[in-house]
Motif scaffolding. Structure first.
Motif: not given
Lengths: 224, 236
Positions: B109-111, B116-126
């Motif tokens: 999230r910090i990276r 300039g990436i506003v959001a991303f998808y990850t399987p972590t925490a699903v």
């Protein structure tokens, strides 16, 4: 309930049994606590490369006092050393190794493991607990194989291998194999499946202490 | 001529304002910018949102900032390190808000914020409580959660060596979150044990390029949490 400390495998024997299943050259992340013992039982002729998620690949054992560096630590914030060929990197790179599927194996402790591979190992959900997760959810979501190393039951004699986790999950259907003081058990599409019993332990003894059915037909193929 | 040096930690943190979001580097004591944090305590800004992996130990550094009740919210992956008593007490008393984030998601999230990436998808925490209330979407056969990039007003980090252009090298596992945090703040402030002229560092091995750094403070012998705690120190 019977105490499991005097029968079955000791913690070191569990660690030794885990280490036997790790191929030479594997990149491995060992969780804090009992999984760290695996590093003391590497079979002769094999080398494992240890990743610690705070930013080091090629982690070595605890330092001599003269070599101790407060800024050379592991994920448990204990001082460590580095092996020849080690590398430092930032957190995004470290978790790219984890989340990008580059690590071969994660060995973790558990509060509960369910028959479908669900893992709970970060929170008991108690009201007064301070929630803290660290890298556990990233490890189980990203690493190719996830081994759990645990006592078969809690100190209070409750089974840790259950039909459904009652504690908050770390990840869904993530555990590959469980190494307890009583047995090695795979998580399969049909639920828990026996791979191996600890010396002197019977199947019925393990099943009585497991809150979900264990199938036995799997054992031979899993050992091949 | 470019020279990002500030004469003191006090001057470097002087414009941190009430309500600011401040990223603070460090994993445990490794990389914790103690002198910058202490200068921030002296400076007095309050109502801060802090982004940091842990919450500090003893009564110094990050723990001292929390104890001074300057932080209203912390975004954090592991707030209960051994020796950490200030945060648990504040949290149980309802005096601080916690946003708990998996460590890799926090780093990403910090990276992302810095890139300039506003959001991303990850399987972590699903499937876990930390995915509750978050948008999710299936890619392939796997569910992912939407996580948002984080940006900050200020970042405080510790380097081993910096040059006058703000290029930074780190010491061992003290690097941890600093390179990401340097990219994600409007103003990035580095304390470095050694400060050299531009051109003195090998350009091939620079970890944080100077474009991400605004202020460099020379702190020749930075304190460590463990040493301060062993001495029974508290700040102020």
């Amino acid at each position: 309930m019977t105490s499991a400390t005097s029968i079955g495998w000791t913690r070191d024997a569990i660690a030794e049994r885990v280490a036997q299943d790790i191929p030479n050259g594997s990149y491995v992340n060992l969780g804090i606590g009992i999984p760290e013992l695996v590093a003391s039982h590497v079979p002769a002729g094999r080398t494992f490369i240890y990743h610690t998620e705070n930013g080091l690949l090629g982690m070595g054992p605890s330092p001599a006092a003269s070599e101790s560096d407060p800024e050379l630590i592991n994920a448990g914030k204990r001082r460590v050393t580095m092996m020849p060929g080690a590398a430092f990197f930032d957190q995004a790179t470290s978790f790219a190794m984890i989340r990008g599927g580059h690590l071969d194996l994660s060995v973790l402790g558990a509060f509960q493991v369910a028959a479908n591979g669900d893992l709970a190992n970060w929170s008991t959900g108690a009201d007064d607990a301070i929630p803290a997760v660290g890298g556990a959810m990233d490890l189980v979501a990203g690493v190719k194989r996830v081994f759990v190393m645990t006592t078969h039951m809690t100190k209070e004699g409750e089974p840790k291998l259950v039909q459904r986790c009652t504690y908050p999950l770390t990840g869904r259907a993530v555990v590959t194999r469980i190494y307890s003081d009583l047995a090695v058990i795979d998580v399969t599409a049909r639920g828990f499946a026996l791979v191996e019993l600890a010396p002197g332990i019977t199947f019925d003894f393990v099943q009585e202490r497991t809150a979900a059915p264990i199938i036995t037909s799997h054992a031979l193929e899993a050992r091949q | 001529m470019i020279d990002k040096r500030f004469a003191s930690a006090r001057e470097a943190v002087a414009d941190i304002f009430d309500g600011a979001t401040v990223m603070i580097g460090g994993f445990g004591e490794a990389g914790s910018p103690i002198e910058l944090i202490h200068a921030l305590i002296d400076q007095g800004a309050k109502g801060l949102t802090v982004v940091s992996n842990n919450t500090g130990t003893g009564l110094v550094g990050l723990a001292a900032l929390l104890r001074a009740e300057r932080v209203s919210k912390i975004i954090c992956s592991f707030p209960k390190t051994a020796g950490s008593t200030v945060f648990p007490d504040l949290y149980r008393a309802g005096k601080i808000q916690l946003e708990l984030v998996p460590q890799g998601t926090l780093a990403e999230r910090i990276r992302a914020g810095g890139a300039g990436i506003v959001a991303f998808y990850t399987p972590t925490a699903v499937g876990t409580p930390l995915a509750q209330g978050k948008e999710s979407r299936v890619f392939g056969d796997r569910e992912h959660v939407l996580e948002h990039g984080i940006r900050a007003d200020f970042t405080l980090i510790k380097g081993r060596t910096a040059d006058t252009h703000g290029n930074v090298l780190y010491h061992r596992t003290a690097r941890n979150f600093a390179p990401m945090m340097a990219t994600a703040a409007t103003v990035t402030i580095v304390q470095a044990a050694q400060v050299v002229d531009a051109g003195a560092l090998d350009a091939e091995v620079i970890v944080t390029p100077g474009i991400f750094v605004d202020r460099v403070v020379h702190v020749p012998a930075p304190a460590l949490e463990s040493a301060l705690n062993e001495a029974g120190a508290s700040y102020p």
